[in-house]
Write an enzyme that holds these catalytic residues in place. Structure first.
Site: not given
Ligand SMILES: [Zn+2]
Length: 110
Positions: A46, A94, A96
């Protein structure tokens, strides 16, 4: 992180199709595709976004880059987009990367 949808996918609490996986990252199809091919490359750790990268976790970026290379075997021409912060369009906090292929939507921008 319990409330994070990407952590839930990584921890198999939410079922989804994983299109690629390596030691530190997964790739899944975006559920709201903006291009014929729209894949999200997500680190297993994370990490909030690129502002959260340090010498301690930067190895994750190399693994994500290798996944881009792997996806490029099928889609040799693509855009790679990373939104960093809600005001510029980051909807899941998070890290990406958006891998977009089969479109020229960015042609007018760059
Ligand atoms: Zn996460």
């Amino acid at each position: 992180m319990d409330s994070c949808i990407f952590c839930s996918i990584i921890n198999k609490k939410i079922e989804t199709i994983i299109v690629a996986e390596n030691e530190q990252a997964i790739a899944i199809n975006d559920i709201f595709p903006k291009a014929p091919t729209h894949i999200l490359i997500i680190p297993k750790k994370h990490i909030i976004n690129m502002t959260d990268i340090s010498a301690k976790n930067s190895d994750v970026i190399a693994q994500m880059a290798l996944m881009v290379k792997e996806l490029s075997q099928q889609h040799p021409q693509f855009n790679l987009v990373c939104n960093n912060g809600p005001e510029v369009g980051q909807t899941v906090m998070h890290l990406h990367w958006h891998f977009l292929a089969g479109t020229d939507i960015f042609k007018k921008l760059f």
